[in-house]
Design a protein around this motif. Structure first.
Motif, mmCIF file in Angstrom:
data_model
loop_
_atom_site.group_PDB
_atom_site.id
_atom_site.type_symbol
_atom_site.label_atom_id
_atom_site.label_comp_id
_atom_site.label_asym_id
_atom_site.label_seq_id
_atom_site.Cartn_x
_atom_site.Cartn_y
_atom_site.Cartn_z
ATOM 1 N N PRO A 148 0.880 -15.833 8.306
ATOM 2 C CA PRO A 148 -0.362 -14.713 8.051
ATOM 3 C C PRO A 148 0.015 -13.510 8.957
ATOM 4 N N ASP A 149 -0.303 -12.402 8.590
ATOM 5 C CA ASP A 149 -0.232 -11.313 9.475
ATOM 6 C C ASP A 149 -1.200 -10.192 9.295
ATOM 7 N N GLY A 150 -2.298 -10.800 9.050
ATOM 8 C CA GLY A 150 -3.556 -9.908 9.130
ATOM 9 C C GLY A 150 -3.760 -9.245 7.807
ATOM 10 N N LYS A 151 -4.436 -7.944 7.889
ATOM 11 C CA LYS A 151 -4.604 -7.312 6.417
ATOM 12 C C LYS A 151 -3.950 -5.937 6.442
ATOM 13 N N PHE A 184 1.408 -10.983 4.877
ATOM 14 C CA PHE A 184 2.297 -12.126 5.339
ATOM 15 C C PHE A 184 3.722 -11.724 5.741
ATOM 16 N N VAL A 185 4.138 -12.329 6.629
ATOM 17 C CA VAL A 185 5.663 -12.215 6.915
ATOM 18 C C VAL A 185 6.180 -13.258 6.222
ATOM 19 N N LEU A 197 2.553 -8.519 0.528
ATOM 20 C CA LEU A 197 1.172 -8.418 0.383
ATOM 21 C C LEU A 197 0.619 -9.368 -0.734
ATOM 22 N N ASN A 198 -0.607 -9.947 -0.552
ATOM 23 C CA ASN A 198 -1.186 -10.928 -1.555
ATOM 24 C C ASN A 198 -2.696 -10.344 -2.029
#
Length: 280
Positions: A148-151, A184-185, A197-198
């Motif tokens: 996860p890498d925030g928004k 995400f990374v 991105l999701n």
């Protein structure tokens, strides 16, 4: 002694010759070295944004029929395809001075059926077994690492010349509101890490069949995973499918500048944080 009429006609002829030579030189340069490309859609967010302007390095993978330029200007009825120049070289799936692309490269290629230029990330090499489950890319039976890498946050408003509105994970969002996507990374097996991105995990592209990439073909996906037409859907039903080696045009390495407006000529809309930005 030349007359005034002869001088004028000679001057016009020289001007025409200069224009023709300039066009020839530009065509050769575009065919052999670098091709300009303007990002028209959001399928590669947040790696590439709508309005990013870049040059594609054609020397990266050698040359094929796809290296010849396509000139399409619908307003003036001009529709010259690469096959019109170099169709004689199409069909054998080989390249001159060819070199293999690497997993994780951001590549511009010709669509296998429509011939349109696409830009996506290469995730599958010849012989690979590719599948997506619950939005996670699986290569040869092993899920890739995802952190996860925030928004990713942007304004919910029409973007670019096509006035495309972004899809939002926090929908519904009114015009001018804050549009969010989970960021995400993703790290591929060769160590290449990049942003994805999701939006959701409910569509068919998040849960695919198992694909085996044929010899001399490649599998591509957009970084904006829920807003990308790519190899997860076969080309005969509207996707991209497997992309032949000869359809590769070149690698995208760096954004030159980026326009947040309807035209790249609107310099007052250029994004100051994207000048010469490396593409990862």
């Amino acid at each position: 002694m030349a007359t005034t009429t002869e001088k004028k006609s000679g001057g016009i002829l020289e001007t025409i010759k200069t224009i023709v030579y300039a066009l020839l030189i530009a065509g050769i340069f575009r065919s052999l070295f670098f091709q300009p490309f303007w990002i028209p859609s959001g399928s590669m967010k947040d790696t590439l944004l709508i309005g990013d302007f870049l040059f594609v390095n054609k020397m990266s993978y050698g040359y094929s029929y796809a290296s010849c330029p396509s000139i399409k200007i619908p307003r003036f009825g001009i529709n010259i395809d690469a096959t019109d120049f170099c169709g004689w070289a199409d069909g054998d799936n080989t390249r001159l001075f060819g070199s293999e692309p690497e997993r994780g490269d951001v590549v511009v290629f010709r669509h296998p059926i429509t011939g349109g230029d696409f830009i996506k990330r290469l995730v599958g090499l010849p012989g690979d077994k590719i599948q997506v489950r619950n939005g996670v890319l699986i290569i040869n039976g092993t899920p890739v690492e995802v952190q996860p890498d925030g928004k990713f946050v942007e304004v919910a408003e029409p973007q670019g010349p096509q006035r495309l509105s972004p899809r939002c994970e926090n929908s519904p969002v009114g015009t001018g509101g804050t549009c969010e996507k989970s960021k995400f990374v993703e790290t591929l097996p060769n160590g290449v890490s990049h942003s994805i991105l999701n939006i959701e995990n409910r569509n068919s592209a998040d849960n695919t069949a198992l694909y085996v990439v044929p010899e001399k073909h490649y599998f591509f996906m957009g970084d904006n995973r829920d807003n990308s037409s790519d190899s997860r859907v076969p080309s005969i039903v509207g996707g991209v499918g497997f992309v032949p080696y000869e359809n590769l045009i070149g690698r995208a390495d760096r954004v030159m500048f980026s326009s947040a407006g309807r035209s790249m000529l609107f310099f007052w809309t250029w994004r100051s944080d994207r000048y010469f930005k490396a593409i990862q």
